[in-house]
Design a protein around this motif. Structure first.
Motif, short mmCIF file in Angstrom:
data_model
loop_
_atom_site.label_atom_id
_atom_site.label_comp_id
_atom_site.label_asym_id
_atom_site.label_seq_id
_atom_site.Cartn_x
_atom_site.Cartn_y
_atom_site.Cartn_z
N ASN A 1 3.45 15.66 2.29
CA ASN A 1 4.77 15.38 1.71
C ASN A 1 4.65 14.51 0.46
O ASN A 1 5.34 14.75 -0.53
N ASN A 2 3.78 13.51 0.51
CA ASN A 2 3.62 12.63 -0.64
C ASN A 2 2.95 13.35 -1.80
O ASN A 2 3.31 13.12 -2.96
N LEU A 3 1.99 14.21 -1.52
CA LEU A 3 1.35 14.97 -2.58
C LEU A 3 2.34 15.96 -3.21
O LEU A 3 2.33 16.16 -4.42
N GLU A 4 3.20 16.55 -2.39
CA GLU A 4 4.22 17.46 -2.92
C GLU A 4 5.19 16.70 -3.83
O GLU A 4 5.57 17.19 -4.89
N ALA B 1 -1.53 6.70 4.90
CA ALA B 1 -1.68 7.88 5.76
C ALA B 1 -3.13 8.35 5.78
O ALA B 1 -3.64 8.76 6.82
N VAL B 2 -3.81 8.30 4.62
CA VAL B 2 -5.22 8.70 4.57
C VAL B 2 -6.06 7.78 5.46
O VAL B 2 -6.91 8.23 6.22
N LYS B 3 -5.80 6.47 5.37
CA LYS B 3 -6.55 5.52 6.19
C LYS B 3 -6.27 5.75 7.68
O LYS B 3 -7.18 5.72 8.50
N GLU B 4 -5.01 5.98 8.02
CA GLU B 4 -4.66 6.25 9.42
C GLU B 4 -5.31 7.53 9.92
O GLU B 4 -5.78 7.60 11.05
N ALA B 5 -5.33 8.55 9.07
CA ALA B 5 -5.96 9.82 9.45
C ALA B 5 -7.45 9.61 9.68
O ALA B 5 -8.03 10.16 10.63
N SER B 6 -8.07 8.82 8.84
CA SER B 6 -9.50 8.54 9.00
C SER B 6 -9.77 7.84 10.32
O SER B 6 -10.72 8.18 11.04
N ILE B 7 -8.94 6.88 10.66
CA ILE B 7 -9.09 6.17 11.94
C ILE B 7 -8.90 7.14 13.10
O ILE B 7 -9.63 7.11 14.08
N SER B 8 -7.91 8.02 12.97
CA SER B 8 -7.64 9.00 14.04
C SER B 8 -8.82 9.93 14.25
O SER B 8 -9.16 10.28 15.38
N VAL B 9 -9.45 10.35 13.16
CA VAL B 9 -10.62 11.23 13.27
C VAL B 9 -11.75 10.47 13.98
O VAL B 9 -12.41 11.02 14.86
N MET C 1 0.85 -1.18 0.00
CA MET C 1 0.00 0.00 0.00
C MET C 1 0.90 1.24 0.00
O MET C 1 1.90 1.29 0.68
N SER C 2 0.52 2.23 -0.77
CA SER C 2 1.33 3.44 -0.85
C SER C 2 1.30 4.20 0.47
O SER C 2 0.35 4.08 1.25
N LYS C 3 2.35 4.97 0.70
CA LYS C 3 2.41 5.77 1.92
C LYS C 3 1.24 6.74 2.00
O LYS C 3 0.70 6.99 3.07
N LEU C 4 0.85 7.27 0.85
CA LEU C 4 -0.24 8.24 0.80
C LEU C 4 -1.55 7.59 1.22
O LEU C 4 -2.26 8.11 2.09
#
Length: 67
Positions: free
Chosen positions: A55-58, A7-15, A1-4
């Motif tokens: 960072n990944n989007l940049e 990170a989105v999945k982790e952010a969703s869980i954190s929210v 799975m890509s870092k991006l």
């Protein structure tokens, strides 16, 4: 799975965790049931994931400029 994506999945869980932590009623607040340390931990994790996303989007934007 890509870092991006990770990170989105982790952010969703954190929210979701953050929303669960603040979903207290008046009695919980009066009894000091709100754990500010846990809230801070969730917010810091969310910020870390957002930084990874940025960072990944940049990096992707930088790479796309050369194609």
């Amino acid at each position: 799975m890509s870092k991006l994506l990770e990170a989105v999945k982790e952010a969703s869980i954190s929210v979701a965790c953050l929303l669960d932590d603040v979903a207290v009623d008046k009695n919980d607040i009066l009894n000091c049931e709100l754990d500010l340390n846990e809230l801070q931990k969730d917010i810091e994790h969310l910020q870390n994931q957002i930084t990874i996303i940025e960072n990944n989007l940049e990096e992707e934007a930088w790479v796309m400029e050369f194609y």
